[in-house]
Design a protein around this motif. Structure first.
Motif: not given
Length: 463
Positions: A29-38
């Motif tokens: 789970a990720a916030k767009y622009g804040e966390h790594l998106i896999t």
């Protein structure tokens, strides 16, 4: 993060599937622009921009309130519409936490909370998997993300719960759900965010509500403010630690062990008396160790194992860290942060470890004190005089009341200095440094002179 079927999450998000498959598994789970998106991420897009390009990873699931802004939406992308993405994210985090039933320890306090949290984590991690907050990074938004590190292999969680404004502690508690809470000390800090010292104290006291009516609270018996807290409505279990005779976990026979670079003490509790050692100087570290040992035993660690494990604990950088300084001086780095309570502890260490050296205390401005700034800085000046520091250097214009009070309390005015530039500080310290000098740097270097420490450490000791 525990893998979850997307179909299970759609009701939690209160979302509507606009396109793509719902028969996929979420791995991250990720916030767009804040966390790594896999690959296979659940992505929350909190930003409302005209154009939002999606990353080139596989099997994305996007949660958005503005689907028209999405660009490069491939066939393997699932788009879920929600009215409020932020609320959907918080619902998801709360749901995720509810999936796990494990012991959670929350730690708060004006000072000592990071070290106590790290000590507890070190003890528990010998045989178990522990999720913890990193260093002293305890901002609210960051804290929510720590929960996503919990998975089926996690045995314990230990969270530092800092506050810089009203209602923040219970906000974190809503997601962390600690059953054991620790209040290490309540001094003066973050007053700008609270307007008054009473409001700040009241916020720390909310740890009593945070652990719930059946929770356990561990309190520092030696802290006067903590002793005055109203516990009449708390129905859980209350345990005290400290040097006070009424403490459930009591330390006595405390000694500085200069050969082993730490503190010897005897722990007295319901299980008997135990010889203990904790790396790092200062009676405050004994207090931190007491909190860590007692919390660890509450979740099933044998007291002898907790004591043994603490022998190998390593402190966080810039927490009373010793170096060889220039010209053979002894340099003590305590520049992680600063407040009146931690300054008192640092001065004790400076004096007790000097071994005949001239003691030099470099004390910087204390931030976020608001209307309490002058009185709290004056308290620091009184502490310097009380500890018979040989030379006092106050750094910054706002630190000048430290000098005034130190002189008022009888300290030699020729040994008191106020500097406002790094060049002036380094020149003065260069004049003072020698093998017969012990120098304490106690100031938040994030605000003042960030490379002062590097300029003072002997080249052979630099990491």
């Amino acid at each position: 993060m525990k893998n979850l079927p997307l179909r299970q999450l759609i009701p939690v998000l209160e979302g509507k599937v606009l396109s793509g498959s719902i028969t996929k598994t979420i791995h991250n789970a990720a916030k767009y622009g804040e966390h790594l998106i896999t690959d296979s991420s659940l992505v929350f897009i909190l930003k409302r921009k005209a154009s939002l390009p999606l990353p080139a990873v596989r099997n994305l699931t996007v949660v958005t309130s503005n689907p028209k802004a999405l660009k490069h939406v491939r066939d393997d992308v699932t788009v879920i519409y929600v009215e409020n993405v932020r609320k959907a994210y918080y619902r998801f985090v709360s749901f995720y936490r509810s999936l796990f039933h494990l012991p959670v320890i929350g730690v708060t306090g004006t000072c000592g909370k990071t070290t106590t949290k790290e000590m507890i984590s070190w003890i528990l991690s010998e045989r178990k998997q522990v999720v913890r907050t990193k260093l002293s990074h305890n901002g609210l938004a960051r804290n929510l993300d720590y929960l996503l590190e919990i998975d089926e292999k996690t045995d314990y969680a230990v969270f530092e719960m800092g506050v810089s404004g009203p209602n923040q502690l219970l906000y974190s508690a809503h997601y962390f759900r600690p059953q054991i809470g620790i209040i290490t000390a309540i001094g003066t800090d973050h007053i700008e965010g609270f307007r008054s010292q009473d409001a700040y104290i009241a916020e720390k006291a909310k740890m009593l509500k945070a652990v719930g009516k059946n929770g356990t609270i561990l309190l520092n018996r030696d802290d006067e403010t903590i002793q005055s807290l109203d516990l009449s409505e708390f129905t859980g279990k209350v345990l005290y630690y400290g040097q006070d005779a009424k403490a459930h976990y009591r330390a006595h026979s405390i000694r500085f062990n200069l050969n082993k670079n730490g503190m010897d003490f005897t722990l007295s509790c319901h299980e008997g008396e135990f010889a203990c050692f904790v790396p790092g100087y200062g009676t405050h570290n004994v207090s931190n160790a007491l909190a860590a040992i007692s919390a660890s035993t509450l979740v099933g660690v044998k007291i002898q194992d907790a004591i043994r494990r603490l022998h190998t604990f390593r402190h966080i950088k810039s927490h009373l860290q010793f170096y060889e300084g220039k010209k053979g001086s002894l340099l003590i780095d305590d520049t992680w942060n600063t407040n009146p309570t931690s300054i008192e502890a640092a001065l004790e260490v400076l004096v007790e470890t000097a071994e005949g050296r001239k003691t030099v205390a470099v004390l910087g401005e204390i931030e976020e004190l608001g209307d309490y700034a002058e009185q709290e800085h004056r308290k620091v000046g009184a502490l310097a005089a009380k500890n018979n520091v040989d030379v006092l250097i106050a750094v910054g214009k706002n630190a000048y009341p430290i000098c005034l009070e130190a002189a008022k309390q009888g300290m030699n005015s020729k040994a008191i200095h106020n500097v406002t530039t790094q060049a002036a500080l380094l020149t003065l310290l260069d004049q003072l440094a020698s093998p017969q000098t012990s120098i304490l740097l106690k100031t938040s270097m994030r605000r003042s002179f960030s490379n002062t420490l590097q300029a003072l450490v002997a080249k052979s000791n630099e990491d």
